[in-house]
Design a protein around this motif. Structure first.
Motif, short mmCIF file in Angstrom:
data_model
loop_
_atom_site.label_atom_id
_atom_site.label_comp_id
_atom_site.label_asym_id
_atom_site.label_seq_id
_atom_site.Cartn_x
_atom_site.Cartn_y
_atom_site.Cartn_z
N LEU A 94 5.04 -3.99 -12.22
CA LEU A 94 3.89 -3.51 -11.45
C LEU A 94 4.09 -3.80 -9.97
CD1 LEU A 94 1.02 -2.37 -11.18
CD2 LEU A 94 0.18 -4.70 -11.60
N ASP A 95 4.55 -4.99 -9.65
CA ASP A 95 4.80 -5.34 -8.26
C ASP A 95 5.85 -4.43 -7.65
OD1 ASP A 95 4.43 -7.10 -5.94
OD2 ASP A 95 6.48 -7.76 -6.38
N ARG A 96 6.90 -4.16 -8.38
CA ARG A 96 7.95 -3.25 -7.88
C ARG A 96 7.39 -1.86 -7.66
NH1 ARG A 96 13.20 -4.50 -7.89
NH2 ARG A 96 13.84 -2.40 -8.43
N LEU A 97 6.61 -1.37 -8.60
CA LEU A 97 6.01 -0.04 -8.47
C LEU A 97 5.15 0.05 -7.22
CD1 LEU A 97 5.29 2.78 -9.74
CD2 LEU A 97 3.35 1.61 -10.77
N LEU A 98 4.25 -0.90 -7.04
CA LEU A 98 3.33 -0.88 -5.91
C LEU A 98 4.02 -1.20 -4.58
CD1 LEU A 98 0.19 -2.52 -7.54
CD2 LEU A 98 0.72 -0.08 -7.26
N SER A 99 5.23 -1.78 -4.64
CA SER A 99 5.99 -2.08 -3.43
C SER A 99 6.93 -0.95 -3.03
CB SER A 99 6.81 -3.36 -3.63
OG SER A 99 5.95 -4.45 -3.82
N GLY A 100 6.91 0.15 -3.77
CA GLY A 100 7.72 1.29 -3.41
C GLY A 100 8.99 1.46 -4.20
N PHE A 101 9.18 0.66 -5.25
CA PHE A 101 10.34 0.82 -6.11
C PHE A 101 9.96 1.63 -7.33
CE2 PHE A 101 11.53 -2.73 -3.56
CZ PHE A 101 12.91 -2.69 -3.49
N THR A 102 10.95 2.24 -7.94
CA THR A 102 10.68 2.98 -9.16
C THR A 102 10.51 1.99 -10.31
OG1 THR A 102 12.96 3.22 -9.84
CG2 THR A 102 12.10 4.90 -8.36
#
Length: 117
Positions: A94-102
């Motif tokens: 979730l953190d990766r998604l919201l930080s701009g990572f796939t």
């Protein structure tokens, strides 16, 4: 917002949804399409057809809350060909998604400089 950080489970809804839907409409999708408990404190992630927006629905012990994020120049990579309606995510994902990572693979989405007008 604190409740999002300590959610026991994180579920990603695979199908794109009409982003005119708010709390009641998104809750109805979870109730009708899954057997997941809405009031458990879990986060439920949704995206729009263009894959440039995410909504997060969750119960925070006093009522439902809805969090919204729009990407300016990128699109979220979202599982669309799998058979499952819902995918479990980790807090790290979730953190990766919201930080701009796939959330599929490990490549960051392309972020371009832009000026707000």
């Amino acid at each position: 917002m604190k409740r999002m950080l300590s959610a026991p489970e994180i579920y990603l809804y695979r199908e794109s949804v009409d982003f005119r839907k708010s709390i009641n409409g998104l809750a109805a999708i979870i109730e009708n399409d899954t057997n997941l408990p809405l009031g458990s404190g879990a986060l439920f992630l949704f995206t729009n057809k263009q894959r440039d927006k995410v909504k997060v629905l969750y119960w925070d012990k006093t009522g439902f809350a809805l969090w919204y994020k729009r990407l300016e120049k990128a699109k979220y990579k979202w599982p669309s060909k799998e058979k499952n309606d819902v995918f479990t995510q980790t807090h790290f994902e979730l953190d990766r998604l919201l930080s701009g990572f796939t959330i599929i693979g490990h490549k960051p989405v392309k972020i371009e400089d832009f000026t707000m007008t």
